[in-house]
Design an enzyme around this catalytic site. Structure first.
Site, short mmCIF file in Angstrom:
data_model
loop_
_atom_site.label_atom_id
_atom_site.label_comp_id
_atom_site.label_asym_id
_atom_site.label_seq_id
_atom_site.Cartn_x
_atom_site.Cartn_y
_atom_site.Cartn_z
N ASP A 36 0.85 -1.19 0.00
CA ASP A 36 0.00 0.00 0.00
C ASP A 36 0.88 1.23 0.00
O ASP A 36 2.01 1.20 0.52
CB ASP A 36 -0.91 0.01 1.23
CG ASP A 36 -2.10 0.94 1.07
OD1 ASP A 36 -3.20 0.45 0.77
OD2 ASP A 36 -1.92 2.16 1.23
N LYS A 41 0.00 1.41 7.20
CA LYS A 41 -1.29 0.72 7.18
C LYS A 41 -1.12 -0.72 6.73
O LYS A 41 -1.73 -1.64 7.30
CB LYS A 41 -2.29 1.43 6.27
CG LYS A 41 -3.69 0.78 6.30
CD LYS A 41 -4.69 1.53 5.46
CE LYS A 41 -6.10 1.02 5.69
NZ LYS A 41 -6.29 -0.40 5.40
N TYR A 67 7.04 -3.64 -4.03
CA TYR A 67 6.76 -4.21 -5.36
C TYR A 67 7.76 -5.28 -5.79
O TYR A 67 7.47 -6.06 -6.69
CB TYR A 67 6.68 -3.10 -6.40
CG TYR A 67 5.38 -2.33 -6.32
CD1 TYR A 67 4.22 -2.81 -6.92
CD2 TYR A 67 5.31 -1.13 -5.61
CE1 TYR A 67 3.03 -2.10 -6.84
CE2 TYR A 67 4.12 -0.42 -5.51
CZ TYR A 67 2.98 -0.92 -6.13
OH TYR A 67 1.80 -0.23 -6.03
N ARG A 90 -19.59 4.37 -11.49
CA ARG A 90 -18.26 3.77 -11.59
C ARG A 90 -17.46 4.45 -12.70
O ARG A 90 -16.24 4.58 -12.61
CB ARG A 90 -18.38 2.27 -11.85
CG ARG A 90 -19.00 1.49 -10.70
CD ARG A 90 -19.06 0.00 -11.04
NE ARG A 90 -19.68 -0.77 -9.98
CZ ARG A 90 -20.98 -1.02 -9.91
NH1 ARG A 90 -21.78 -0.56 -10.84
NH2 ARG A 90 -21.47 -1.72 -8.92
N ASP A 125 -13.66 -2.38 -15.78
CA ASP A 125 -13.40 -2.72 -17.19
C ASP A 125 -12.38 -1.77 -17.80
O ASP A 125 -11.45 -2.19 -18.48
CB ASP A 125 -14.72 -2.66 -17.99
CG ASP A 125 -15.76 -3.61 -17.43
OD1 ASP A 125 -15.55 -4.84 -17.53
OD2 ASP A 125 -16.77 -3.13 -16.88
N SER A 145 -12.15 -8.21 -12.50
CA SER A 145 -13.21 -8.90 -11.76
C SER A 145 -14.55 -8.80 -12.47
O SER A 145 -15.46 -9.59 -12.21
CB SER A 145 -13.33 -8.34 -10.33
OG SER A 145 -13.53 -6.94 -10.35
N ASP A 150 -21.69 -9.02 -9.80
CA ASP A 150 -23.04 -8.77 -10.31
C ASP A 150 -23.77 -10.10 -10.53
O ASP A 150 -24.96 -10.23 -10.21
CB ASP A 150 -22.99 -8.01 -11.64
CG ASP A 150 -22.07 -6.81 -11.60
OD1 ASP A 150 -22.55 -5.69 -11.73
OD2 ASP A 150 -20.85 -7.02 -11.45
N ARG A 153 -24.84 -11.52 -7.25
CA ARG A 153 -26.03 -10.82 -6.78
C ARG A 153 -27.27 -11.32 -7.50
O ARG A 153 -28.33 -11.53 -6.89
CB ARG A 153 -25.86 -9.32 -7.00
CG ARG A 153 -24.86 -8.66 -6.07
CD ARG A 153 -24.53 -7.23 -6.51
NE ARG A 153 -23.72 -6.53 -5.50
CZ ARG A 153 -22.99 -5.46 -5.75
NH1 ARG A 153 -22.93 -4.96 -6.99
NH2 ARG A 153 -22.29 -4.89 -4.79
N ARG A 155 -27.77 -14.26 -8.95
CA ARG A 155 -28.10 -15.63 -8.56
C ARG A 155 -28.70 -15.68 -7.15
O ARG A 155 -29.60 -16.48 -6.88
CB ARG A 155 -26.86 -16.53 -8.67
CG ARG A 155 -26.43 -16.72 -10.12
CD ARG A 155 -25.16 -17.55 -10.24
NE ARG A 155 -24.81 -17.71 -11.65
CZ ARG A 155 -23.74 -18.37 -12.08
NH1 ARG A 155 -22.90 -18.92 -11.21
NH2 ARG A 155 -23.49 -18.46 -13.37
N HIS A 177 -19.34 -3.56 -15.84
CA HIS A 177 -19.65 -3.67 -14.42
C HIS A 177 -20.20 -2.31 -14.00
O HIS A 177 -19.50 -1.46 -13.46
CB HIS A 177 -18.39 -4.01 -13.62
CG HIS A 177 -18.59 -3.98 -12.13
ND1 HIS A 177 -19.57 -4.70 -11.49
CD2 HIS A 177 -17.93 -3.31 -11.16
CE1 HIS A 177 -19.50 -4.48 -10.19
NE2 HIS A 177 -18.51 -3.63 -9.96
N THR A 230 -18.94 -0.97 -0.65
CA THR A 230 -19.22 -2.40 -0.69
C THR A 230 -17.89 -3.14 -0.71
O THR A 230 -16.95 -2.72 -1.40
CB THR A 230 -20.03 -2.79 -1.94
OG1 THR A 230 -19.19 -2.79 -3.09
CG2 THR A 230 -21.19 -1.83 -2.17
#
Length: 316
Positions: A36, A41, A67, A90, A125, A145, A150, A153, A155, A177, A230
């Site tokens: 990070d 942190k 890294y 987004r 994306d 991802s 989605d 959610r 299903r 997304h 979220t």
């Protein structure tokens, strides 16, 4: 991929740490390294996870690092970036996160990393496309991802509506997304039965499906309004994706994958069903979309192309 199941996480915010914590419960990796920009942190998060290792599932090494740790990693997951604000789409995040993503990926690339790069930063994306362009990696080794959350959610809500286990719901959210996503309902199944046939037999209204999709589309906004962000759902979704890669599963997940004509589109990353294994994206699973769904997919692609162009301009 090397034999050591080493996972590097870049970004120790709520999303990244939800994924990291999930691995204490599921096991499946040998080493977890946290990176990070706020190094203290990362150290604190590593310490907190370490203290749970006596009760974790399986042996695991956890530490904060830099890294250089990416060089021998099997997978690097990037969740770094600023969070989505209440009421912000987004896509509006793009310019704010593009410069962060460029810097992160350059450092991963320069470490000599040769594994699979997973992007979870929003808008995912566009950030995945940017990561692919900056890294120079083969397209199958860069995965977003996408609509994996989605789809989960969808299903879940369909399972509640039909009173059938979500494991028997086979339906997908495709596209961006975000707000231009869609469900190809003609390719949705409950067990081996077409969802549309099942609804007809049970005398259920098709408008209910549209209401379910709307809940999926608006889910992030509703959660953010209530708790500001979220992270549990996407954390578990990333855990599932990482396991699929490390275990060479050949499982179909709706990830953000590079398009090369499979859905009549080229030159961008977007959410589609794809087979995931140790290679990354083994292949995209093409579905025969009807005219309406193809138009929705095309619209989603057009939306992302415009955003991609702006994101590339913002880092030029």
């Amino acid at each position: 991929m090397n034999d050591k199941r080493k996972l590097v996480l870049v970004g120790t915010g709520f999303v990244g740490m939800s994924m990291a914590y999930s691995f204490l419960n599921t096991g499946g990796i040998d080493e977890l390294v946290l990176i990070d920009v706020d190094k203290e942190k990362a150290i604190g998060e590593a310490m907190d996870l370490q203290h749970g290792l006596p009760y974790a599932r399986g042996k695991m090494s956890i530490k904060a690092g830099d890294y250089s740790e990416c060089k021998d990693a099997s997978i690097v997951v990037v969740s770094a970036g600023v969070a989505q604000k209440d009421g912000e789409t987004r896509l509006e995040l793009t310019n704010r996160n593009a410069k962060i993503m460029k810097s992160v990926v350059e450092q991963i690339r320069d470490s000599g990393f040769g594994g699979i790069l997973v992007i979870a930063s929003n808008p995912v994306d566009s950030m995945t496309y940017l990561a692919w362009k900056v890294s120079g990696y083969p397209k199958e080794r860069v995965i977003g991802s996408g609509t994996i959350l989605d789809t989960a959610r969808l299903r879940y809500l369909m399972s509640e509506y039909l009173n059938i286990s979500s494991s028997n719901i086979h339906a997908y959210i495709m596209g961006e997304h975000g707000d231009s996503s869609f469900v190809p309902w003609t390719h949705a199944y409950v067990g081996a039965k077409s969802l549309l046939d099942l609804l007809d037999e049970k005398h259920k209204n098709l408008s209910d499906l549209h209401a379910i999709y709307t809940q999926v589309q608006q889910a992030a906004y509703e959660i953010i309004k209530r708790k500001r962000s979220t992270y549990y759902g996407i954390g578990l979704s990333l855990n599932r994706l990482v396991h699929a890669i490390l275990d060479d599963e050949n499982v179909i997940l709706t990830v953000s994958a590079y398009q090369n004509g499979e859905y009549k589109q080229k030159g961008l990353y977007i959410g589609v069903p794809a087979m995931i294994n140790a290679q990354g994206i083994k292949e995209i699973i093409p579905l025969a979309l009807n005219e309406v769904d193809q138009a929705k997919f095309n619209h989603s692609c057009d939306t992302l192309r415009e955003i991609n162009e702006k994101s590339m301009e913002s880092i030029a």
